[in-house]
Motif scaffolding. Sequence first.
Motif, PDB file in Angstrom:
ATOM      1  N   GLU A  77      22.390  64.972 -20.045  1.00 15.95           N
ATOM      2  CA  GLU A  77      23.805  64.973 -20.415  1.00 15.95           C
ATOM      3  C   GLU A  77      24.523  66.191 -19.850  1.00 15.95           C
ATOM      4  OE1 GLU A  77      21.700  62.496 -23.525  1.00 15.95           O
ATOM      5  OE2 GLU A  77      21.310  64.385 -22.495  1.00 15.95           O
ATOM      6  N   ALA A  78      23.953  67.378 -20.044  1.00 14.92           N
ATOM      7  CA  ALA A  78      24.596  68.600 -19.561  1.00 14.92           C
ATOM      8  C   ALA A  78      24.725  68.581 -18.042  1.00 14.92           C
ATOM      9  CB  ALA A  78      23.808  69.822 -20.020  1.00 14.92           C
ATOM     10  N   PHE A  79      23.723  68.083 -17.348  1.00 17.17           N
ATOM     11  CA  PHE A  79      23.769  68.006 -15.890  1.00 17.17           C
ATOM     12  C   PHE A  79      24.871  67.041 -15.446  1.00 17.17           C
ATOM     13  CE2 PHE A  79      21.901  66.532 -11.748  1.00 17.17           C
ATOM     14  CZ  PHE A  79      21.998  67.753 -11.088  1.00 17.17           C
ATOM     15  N   GLY A  80      24.974  65.895 -16.114  1.00 19.20           N
ATOM     16  CA  GLY A  80      26.023  64.941 -15.775  1.00 19.20           C
ATOM     17  C   GLY A  80      27.414  65.494 -16.038  1.00 19.20           C
ATOM     18  N   ILE A  81      27.575  66.271 -17.091  1.00 20.91           N
ATOM     19  CA  ILE A  81      28.872  66.883 -17.400  1.00 20.91           C
ATOM     20  C   ILE A  81      29.255  67.882 -16.311  1.00 20.91           C
ATOM     21  CG2 ILE A  81      30.009  68.479 -19.008  1.00 20.91           C
ATOM     22  CD1 ILE A  81      28.493  66.967 -21.263  1.00 20.91           C
ATOM     23  N   HIS A  82      28.294  68.697 -15.849  1.00 14.54           N
ATOM     24  CA  HIS A  82      28.562  69.620 -14.733  1.00 14.54           C
ATOM     25  C   HIS A  82      29.075  68.854 -13.513  1.00 14.54           C
ATOM     26  CE1 HIS A  82      27.316  73.460 -16.273  1.00 14.54           C
ATOM     27  NE2 HIS A  82      26.076  73.081 -16.532  1.00 14.54           N
ATOM     28  N   LEU A  83      28.402  67.764 -13.163  1.00 12.08           N
ATOM     29  CA  LEU A  83      28.779  67.002 -11.973  1.00 12.08           C
ATOM     30  C   LEU A  83      30.161  66.369 -12.131  1.00 12.08           C
ATOM     31  CD1 LEU A  83      25.366  65.262 -11.218  1.00 12.08           C
ATOM     32  CD2 LEU A  83      26.501  66.944  -9.752  1.00 12.08           C
ATOM     33  N   ALA A  84      30.405  65.733 -13.275  1.00  8.86           N
ATOM     34  CA  ALA A  84      31.692  65.055 -13.473  1.00  8.86           C
ATOM     35  C   ALA A  84      32.848  66.048 -13.416  1.00  8.86           C
ATOM     36  CB  ALA A  84      31.684  64.317 -14.813  1.00  8.86           C
ATOM     37  N   ARG A  85      32.682  67.195 -14.073  1.00  5.51           N
ATOM     38  CA  ARG A  85      33.737  68.205 -14.058  1.00  5.51           C
ATOM     39  C   ARG A  85      33.998  68.697 -12.629  1.00  5.51           C
ATOM     40  NH1 ARG A  85      31.539  71.657 -17.238  1.00  5.51           N
ATOM     41  NH2 ARG A  85      32.582  71.132 -19.193  1.00  5.51           N
ATOM     42  N   HIS A  86      32.937  68.880 -11.862  1.00  5.21           N
ATOM     43  CA  HIS A  86      33.083  69.349 -10.486  1.00  5.21           C
ATOM     44  C   HIS A  86      33.858  68.357  -9.624  1.00  5.21           C
ATOM     45  CE1 HIS A  86      32.088  70.800  -6.463  1.00  5.21           C
ATOM     46  NE2 HIS A  86      31.664  69.577  -6.199  1.00  5.21           N
ATOM     47  N   PHE A  87      33.482  67.097  -9.649  1.00  2.00           N
ATOM     48  CA  PHE A  87      34.108  66.122  -8.758  1.00  2.00           C
ATOM     49  C   PHE A  87      35.581  65.923  -9.087  1.00  2.00           C
ATOM     50  CE2 PHE A  87      29.619  64.503  -8.241  1.00  2.00           C
ATOM     51  CZ  PHE A  87      29.503  64.892  -6.914  1.00  2.00           C
ATOM     52  N   VAL A  88      35.904  65.851 -10.380  1.00  2.00           N
ATOM     53  CA  VAL A  88      37.305  65.645 -10.764  1.00  2.00           C
ATOM     54  C   VAL A  88      38.116  66.924 -10.565  1.00  2.00           C
ATOM     55  CG1 VAL A  88      38.845  65.092 -12.689  1.00  2.00           C
ATOM     56  CG2 VAL A  88      36.748  63.780 -12.361  1.00  2.00           C
ATOM     57  N   GLY A  89      37.523  68.072 -10.821  1.00  2.00           N
ATOM     58  CA  GLY A  89      38.258  69.326 -10.758  1.00  2.00           C
ATOM     59  C   GLY A  89      38.429  69.899  -9.365  1.00  2.00           C
ATOM     60  N   SER A  90      37.542  69.506  -8.419  1.00  2.00           N
ATOM     61  CA  SER A  90      37.582  70.128  -7.089  1.00  2.00           C
ATOM     62  C   SER A  90      38.247  69.260  -6.036  1.00  2.00           C
ATOM     63  CB  SER A  90      36.156  70.476  -6.634  1.00  2.00           C
ATOM     64  OG  SER A  90      35.384  69.290  -6.451  1.00  2.00           O
ATOM     65  N   GLN A  91      38.464  67.969  -6.311  1.00  2.00           N
ATOM     66  CA  GLN A  91      39.032  67.055  -5.322  1.00  2.00           C
ATOM     67  C   GLN A  91      40.243  66.357  -5.933  1.00  2.00           C
ATOM     68  OE1 GLN A  91      37.844  66.914  -2.212  1.00  2.00           O
ATOM     69  NE2 GLN A  91      36.168  68.340  -2.687  1.00  2.00           N
ATOM     70  N   PRO A 196      26.875  68.813 -28.289  1.00  2.00           N
ATOM     71  CA  PRO A 196      25.685  68.562 -29.105  1.00  2.00           C
ATOM     72  C   PRO A 196      24.434  69.125 -28.431  1.00  2.00           C
ATOM     73  CG  PRO A 196      27.014  66.572 -28.884  1.00  2.00           C
ATOM     74  CD  PRO A 196      27.578  67.570 -27.918  1.00  2.00           C
ATOM     75  N   GLN A 197      23.415  69.337 -29.201  1.00  2.00           N
ATOM     76  CA  GLN A 197      22.113  69.704 -28.645  1.00  2.00           C
ATOM     77  C   GLN A 197      21.477  68.431 -28.094  1.00  2.00           C
ATOM     78  OE1 GLN A 197      20.931  72.936 -28.467  1.00  2.00           O
ATOM     79  NE2 GLN A 197      22.989  73.443 -29.203  1.00  2.00           N
ATOM     80  N   TRP A 198      21.725  68.177 -26.811  1.00  2.00           N
ATOM     81  CA  TRP A 198      21.417  66.864 -26.238  1.00  2.00           C
ATOM     82  C   TRP A 198      19.939  66.489 -26.361  1.00  2.00           C
ATOM     83  CZ3 TRP A 198      25.852  64.649 -25.815  1.00  2.00           C
ATOM     84  CH2 TRP A 198      26.977  65.324 -25.352  1.00  2.00           C
ATOM     85  N   GLU A 199      19.039  67.425 -26.075  1.00  2.00           N
ATOM     86  CA  GLU A 199      17.609  67.113 -26.142  1.00  2.00           C
ATOM     87  C   GLU A 199      17.200  66.762 -27.569  1.00  2.00           C
ATOM     88  OE1 GLU A 199      15.324  67.641 -22.925  1.00  2.00           O
ATOM     89  OE2 GLU A 199      17.338  66.788 -22.763  1.00  2.00           O
ATOM     90  N   GLN A 200      17.664  67.553 -28.516  1.00  2.00           N
ATOM     91  CA  GLN A 200      17.347  67.293 -29.925  1.00  2.00           C
ATOM     92  C   GLN A 200      17.970  65.978 -30.378  1.00  2.00           C
ATOM     93  OE1 GLN A 200      18.319  70.527 -32.582  1.00  2.00           O
ATOM     94  NE2 GLN A 200      18.491  69.148 -34.337  1.00  2.00           N
ATOM     95  N   ALA A 201      19.210  65.710 -29.927  1.00  2.00           N
ATOM     96  CA  ALA A 201      19.889  64.474 -30.325  1.00  2.00           C
ATOM     97  C   ALA A 201      19.114  63.256 -29.839  1.00  2.00           C
ATOM     98  CB  ALA A 201      21.312  64.453 -29.781  1.00  2.00           C
ATOM     99  N   TYR A 202      18.641  63.298 -28.596  1.00  2.00           N
ATOM    100  CA  TYR A 202      17.883  62.150 -28.073  1.00  2.00           C
ATOM    101  C   TYR A 202      16.624  61.908 -28.901  1.00  2.00           C
ATOM    102  CZ  TYR A 202      15.092  59.143 -25.139  1.00  2.00           C
ATOM    103  OH  TYR A 202      14.324  58.095 -24.692  1.00  2.00           O
TER     104      TYR A 202
END
Length: 295
Positions: A77-91, A196-202
């Motif tokens: 989840e955290a990795f996907g959030i980094h990627l999504a923020r980058h693509f929308v915010g940089s282009q 959320p604590q993604w690993e714990q939540a899963y």
Amino acid sequence: MPTHLGQNQYGKAENRVVRITRDGGTHHIKDLNVSVALSGDMDDVHLSGSNANVLPTDTTKNTVFAFAKEHGIESAEAFGIHLARHFVGSQEPIRRARIRIEEYGWERIPTAKEGDHSFVRTGQETRTTEISFDGEHWQVVSGLKDLVVMNSTDSEFWGFVKDKYTTLKEAHDRILATEVTARWRFNWTGDDQPQPQWEQAYADVRRQLLDAFAATYSLSLQQSLFAMGTRVMETRADVDEVRLSLPNKHHFLVDLEPFGLKNDNEVYLAADRPYGLIEGTVLRDGAEARIPVTD
């Protein structure tokens, strides 16, 4: 005939990235399959072939691998959030990013060797997550698939509608088995609140699904589905919606009378197809359904 361009997206699918984190002789593995889909101001590339607003899909692939190094992979989840923020915010032309991730688990192999770096791929289930971001609104839907479970008793199926084509016999003690596909939507809305604590939540949602399946005396697979979704909602205040797809992995009693043998709920034929498919969504009161039935 007049036409117009409808919804569209593009990206690089199924980027297989494995990140090894070395803590001395102890290693940690994150094994992901990452798919990126981008949409926004993309009319020209479809209508005239102009690539002026197009970030190459090869670049999105490279970004996935570079981010695995630069940011590490704390969770899918955290990795996907980094990627999504980058693509929308940089282009500027990119208005929305959707990141889908499958995660494959590994377990340590106890060895006499120095260090802790031997693993075996686990085969229980595949973890999933989908992150959507449009520059303002976030949606995180995590889940799992291919989790096969069975109750060898405490399941019945009777009192159903019968017509001239019905041949199924009523069952008052049967095997109930299914292969769980589950998706759950977090009510996390963005950077103004802690993630959320993604690993714990899963791990917690997975445990609640299994506990509910095991604890429910089931008169139908639909009843088990609702119990599983409800258990997640009762124990996870950060989840507003659970969507479950449960194929009924049928087990039929084998007729052993031709061999002079009595089959007292002991020997079954496991049939893989056709199969009943039970699907449904469990929602927190006041929440709206947002996880698509199909995509």
